[in-house]
Write a protein that holds these residues in place. Structure first.
Motif, PDB file in Angstrom:
ATOM      1  N   ASP A  79       0.700  -1.204  -0.153  1.00 40.73           N
ATOM      2  CA  ASP A  79      -0.427  -0.506   0.000  1.00 40.73           C
ATOM      3  C   ASP A  79       0.933   1.127  -0.195  1.00 40.73           C
ATOM      4  OD1 ASP A  79      -2.756  -1.137   0.102  1.00 40.73           O
ATOM      5  OD2 ASP A  79      -2.211  -1.570   2.151  1.00 40.73           O
ATOM      6  N   SER A  80       2.427   1.076   0.480  1.00 39.95           N
ATOM      7  CA  SER A  80       3.091   1.982   0.166  1.00 39.95           C
ATOM      8  C   SER A  80       3.954   2.511  -0.358  1.00 39.95           C
ATOM      9  CB  SER A  80       3.423   2.091   1.713  1.00 39.95           C
ATOM     10  OG  SER A  80       4.495   1.357   1.887  1.00 39.95           O
ATOM     11  N   VAL A  81       4.451   0.988  -0.752  1.00 34.39           N
ATOM     12  CA  VAL A  81       5.231   0.936  -2.468  1.00 34.39           C
ATOM     13  C   VAL A  81       5.161   0.022  -3.261  1.00 34.39           C
ATOM     14  CG1 VAL A  81       7.826   0.718  -2.389  1.00 34.39           C
ATOM     15  CG2 VAL A  81       7.209   1.745  -0.217  1.00 34.39           C
ATOM     16  N   ALA A  82       5.026   0.765  -4.588  1.00 32.68           N
ATOM     17  CA  ALA A  82       4.378   0.063  -4.952  1.00 32.68           C
ATOM     18  C   ALA A  82       5.980  -1.517  -5.528  1.00 32.68           C
ATOM     19  CB  ALA A  82       4.084   0.029  -6.420  1.00 32.68           C
ATOM     20  N   GLY A  83       4.444  -2.799  -5.657  1.00 34.89           N
ATOM     21  CA  GLY A  83       5.388  -4.266  -5.653  1.00 34.89           C
ATOM     22  C   GLY A  83       6.218  -4.661  -4.414  1.00 34.89           C
ATOM     23  N   ASN A  84       6.022  -4.313  -3.447  1.00 35.30           N
ATOM     24  CA  ASN A  84       6.376  -4.704  -2.230  1.00 35.30           C
ATOM     25  C   ASN A  84       5.570  -5.850  -1.822  1.00 35.30           C
ATOM     26  OD1 ASN A  84       6.786  -4.792   0.964  1.00 35.30           O
ATOM     27  ND2 ASN A  84       8.439  -3.130   0.614  1.00 35.30           N
ATOM     28  N   LYS A  85       7.110  -6.404  -1.641  1.00 29.79           N
ATOM     29  CA  LYS A  85       6.957  -8.332  -1.017  1.00 29.79           C
ATOM     30  C   LYS A  85       5.902  -7.901  -0.030  1.00 29.79           C
ATOM     31  CE  LYS A  85      10.910  -9.261   1.794  1.00 29.79           C
ATOM     32  NZ  LYS A  85      10.924  -8.623   2.767  1.00 29.79           N
ATOM     33  N   ASN A  86       6.339  -6.978   1.053  1.00 32.21           N
ATOM     34  CA  ASN A  86       4.752  -7.039   2.118  1.00 32.21           C
ATOM     35  C   ASN A  86       3.481  -6.908   1.753  1.00 32.21           C
ATOM     36  OD1 ASN A  86       7.233  -7.394   4.096  1.00 32.21           O
ATOM     37  ND2 ASN A  86       7.405  -5.601   3.943  1.00 32.21           N
ATOM     38  N   PRO A  87       2.337  -7.134   1.967  1.00 34.87           N
ATOM     39  CA  PRO A  87       0.848  -7.790   1.825  1.00 34.87           C
ATOM     40  C   PRO A  87       0.446  -6.259   2.368  1.00 34.87           C
ATOM     41  CG  PRO A  87       1.389  -9.237   3.224  1.00 34.87           C
ATOM     42  CD  PRO A  87       2.840  -9.283   3.084  1.00 34.87           C
ATOM     43  N   SER A  88      -0.182  -5.714   1.348  1.00 31.62           N
ATOM     44  CA  SER A  88      -1.489  -4.831   1.179  1.00 31.62           C
ATOM     45  C   SER A  88      -1.931  -5.289   2.923  1.00 31.62           C
ATOM     46  CB  SER A  88      -2.768  -4.558   0.540  1.00 31.62           C
ATOM     47  OG  SER A  88      -3.909  -3.856   0.933  1.00 31.62           O
ATOM     48  N   GLY A  89      -1.634  -3.887   3.655  1.00 29.64           N
ATOM     49  CA  GLY A  89      -2.014  -3.889   5.219  1.00 29.64           C
ATOM     50  C   GLY A  89      -1.437  -4.471   6.301  1.00 29.64           C
ATOM     51  N   LYS A 105      -7.311   7.852   5.057  1.00 28.98           N
ATOM     52  CA  LYS A 105      -6.831   7.803   3.543  1.00 28.98           C
ATOM     53  C   LYS A 105      -6.091   8.421   3.514  1.00 28.98           C
ATOM     54  CE  LYS A 105      -5.430   5.282  -0.623  1.00 28.98           C
ATOM     55  NZ  LYS A 105      -6.534   4.340  -1.657  1.00 28.98           N
ATOM     56  N   LEU A 106      -4.399   8.143   3.333  1.00 32.11           N
ATOM     57  CA  LEU A 106      -3.360   9.542   3.113  1.00 32.11           C
ATOM     58  C   LEU A 106      -2.516   9.523   1.897  1.00 32.11           C
ATOM     59  CD1 LEU A 106      -1.161   9.732   6.383  1.00 32.11           C
ATOM     60  CD2 LEU A 106      -3.065  11.149   5.377  1.00 32.11           C
ATOM     61  N   MET A 107      -2.144   8.247   1.117  1.00 33.50           N
ATOM     62  CA  MET A 107      -1.557   7.676  -0.026  1.00 33.50           C
ATOM     63  C   MET A 107      -2.629   7.363  -1.232  1.00 33.50           C
ATOM     64  SD  MET A 107       1.507   5.780   0.750  1.00 33.50           S
ATOM     65  CE  MET A 107       2.571   6.315   0.094  1.00 33.50           C
ATOM     66  N   PRO A 108      -2.669   7.986  -2.095  1.00 32.26           N
ATOM     67  CA  PRO A 108      -3.648   8.353  -3.166  1.00 32.26           C
ATOM     68  C   PRO A 108      -3.211   6.958  -3.697  1.00 32.26           C
ATOM     69  CG  PRO A 108      -2.002   9.831  -3.802  1.00 32.26           C
ATOM     70  CD  PRO A 108      -2.233   9.336  -2.073  1.00 32.26           C
ATOM     71  N   LYS A 109      -1.937   6.838  -3.948  1.00 27.60           N
ATOM     72  CA  LYS A 109      -1.365   4.802  -4.465  1.00 27.60           C
ATOM     73  C   LYS A 109      -0.148   5.197  -3.699  1.00 27.60           C
ATOM     74  CE  LYS A 109       0.438   7.399  -8.664  1.00 27.60           C
ATOM     75  NZ  LYS A 109       0.796   7.377 -10.115  1.00 27.60           N
ATOM     76  N   PRO A 110       0.821   3.754  -4.291  1.00 25.73           N
ATOM     77  CA  PRO A 110       1.763   3.376  -3.537  1.00 25.73           C
ATOM     78  C   PRO A 110       2.759   4.181  -3.898  1.00 25.73           C
ATOM     79  CG  PRO A 110       0.757   1.471  -3.851  1.00 25.73           C
ATOM     80  CD  PRO A 110      -0.394   2.518  -4.717  1.00 25.73           C
ATOM     81  N   MET A 111       4.463   4.390  -3.636  1.00 24.51           N
ATOM     82  CA  MET A 111       5.214   5.941  -4.642  1.00 24.51           C
ATOM     83  C   MET A 111       5.687   4.193  -4.606  1.00 24.51           C
ATOM     84  SD  MET A 111       7.472   6.027  -1.020  1.00 24.51           S
ATOM     85  CE  MET A 111       6.406   7.125  -0.175  1.00 24.51           C
ATOM     86  N   THR A 112       6.789   4.650  -5.692  1.00 23.22           N
ATOM     87  CA  THR A 112       7.936   3.833  -6.574  1.00 23.22           C
ATOM     88  C   THR A 112       8.981   3.079  -5.671  1.00 23.22           C
ATOM     89  OG1 THR A 112       9.459   5.621  -6.442  1.00 23.22           O
ATOM     90  CG2 THR A 112       7.390   5.253  -8.875  1.00 23.22           C
ATOM     91  N   GLN A 113       9.482   2.448  -5.593  1.00 18.60           N
ATOM     92  CA  GLN A 113      10.534   2.125  -4.829  1.00 18.60           C
ATOM     93  C   GLN A 113      11.688   2.791  -4.704  1.00 18.60           C
ATOM     94  OE1 GLN A 113      11.006  -1.337  -3.422  1.00 18.60           O
ATOM     95  NE2 GLN A 113      12.904  -0.415  -2.496  1.00 18.60           N
ATOM     96  N   GLU A 114      11.347   3.588  -5.981  1.00 17.97           N
ATOM     97  CA  GLU A 114      12.233   5.049  -6.237  1.00 17.97           C
ATOM     98  C   GLU A 114      12.875   6.142  -5.513  1.00 17.97           C
ATOM     99  OE1 GLU A 114      14.670   6.790 -10.551  1.00 17.97           O
ATOM    100  OE2 GLU A 114      12.832   7.069  -9.756  1.00 17.97           O
ATOM    101  N   LEU A 115      11.077   6.035  -5.181  1.00 16.01           N
ATOM    102  CA  LEU A 115      11.071   6.970  -4.355  1.00 16.01           C
ATOM    103  C   LEU A 115      11.199   6.986  -2.815  1.00 16.01           C
ATOM    104  CD1 LEU A 115      10.191   9.863  -3.378  1.00 16.01           C
ATOM    105  CD2 LEU A 115       7.470   9.263  -3.997  1.00 16.01           C
ATOM    106  N   HIS A 116      10.849   5.865  -2.539  1.00 16.02           N
ATOM    107  CA  HIS A 116      11.159   5.085  -0.844  1.00 16.02           C
ATOM    108  C   HIS A 116      12.575   4.981  -0.737  1.00 16.02           C
ATOM    109  CE1 HIS A 116      11.689   2.587   2.723  1.00 16.02           C
ATOM    110  NE2 HIS A 116      12.405   1.257   1.282  1.00 16.02           N
ATOM    111  N   ASN A 117      13.298   4.352  -1.653  1.00 11.74           N
ATOM    112  CA  ASN A 117      14.458   4.857  -1.736  1.00 11.74           C
ATOM    113  C   ASN A 117      15.553   6.237  -0.830  1.00 11.74           C
ATOM    114  OD1 ASN A 117      14.945   1.946  -1.877  1.00 11.74           O
ATOM    115  ND2 ASN A 117      15.639   1.701  -3.803  1.00 11.74           N
TER     116      ASN A 117
END
Length: 160
Positions: A79-89, A105-117
């Protein structure tokens, strides 16, 4: 006054209110929502006494919804990082909050892994480096018992 020589310091990880430019989804949220989970003014409460007693502290200016410094860098989910291995929630209030403690709800969509990094590098790592530096400062003086208070606030009325 005698300079404080006790191996003690304080961190203040959740009083920051600044929104990083990299998290535009948080811009423009109403203050009641944006400040819902901030430990507002904890820094202002502690700093005069910490200064007077010469106790070192580490704090952040950054909002916990963008980067919660009391979490691990991998406390994220799909839910916070697109494609993350940890499941939603799994980490809705992890490193990057996708919902408030009130369920908004705070995030309209998950951020990219690049943005997370990038957020980890720009905001998470410097805060934790400052905490480690405080420990190392005491260790370099031969002190092995170091006391660290992590300063927070609590709601005046308990939640579920």
């Amino acid at each position: 006054m005698q300079k404080n020589t006790k191996p003690f310091f304080v961190s203040i990880p959740h009083s920051g209110e600044r929104i990083p430019k990299e998290t535009p989804w948080l811009e423009g949220l109403p203050e009641t929502l944006l400040m819902y989970d901030v430990d507002r003014y904890v820094d202002r409460l502690y700093e005069p006494t910490l200064t007077k007693l010469e106790i070192p502290w580490v704090k952040t200016e950054w909002h916990r919804y963008a980067i919660d410094l009391n979490r691990l860098a991998d406390d994220v989910d799909a839910d916070s990082v697109a494609g993350n291995k940890n499941p939603s929630g799994q980490f809705p209030r992890g490193l990057h909050w996708s919902i408030t403690t009130g369920g908004d709800k705070l995030m309209p969509k998950p951020m990219t892994q690049e943005l997370h990094n990038k957020l980890v590098k720009l905001y998470f790592e410097p805060f934790h480096k400052n905490v480690r530096d405080q420990y190392q400062n005491y260790k370099s003086k031969g002190l092995n018992r170091i006391f660290h208070l992590d300063a927070h606030s609590m709601p005046s009325v308990g939640t579920k």
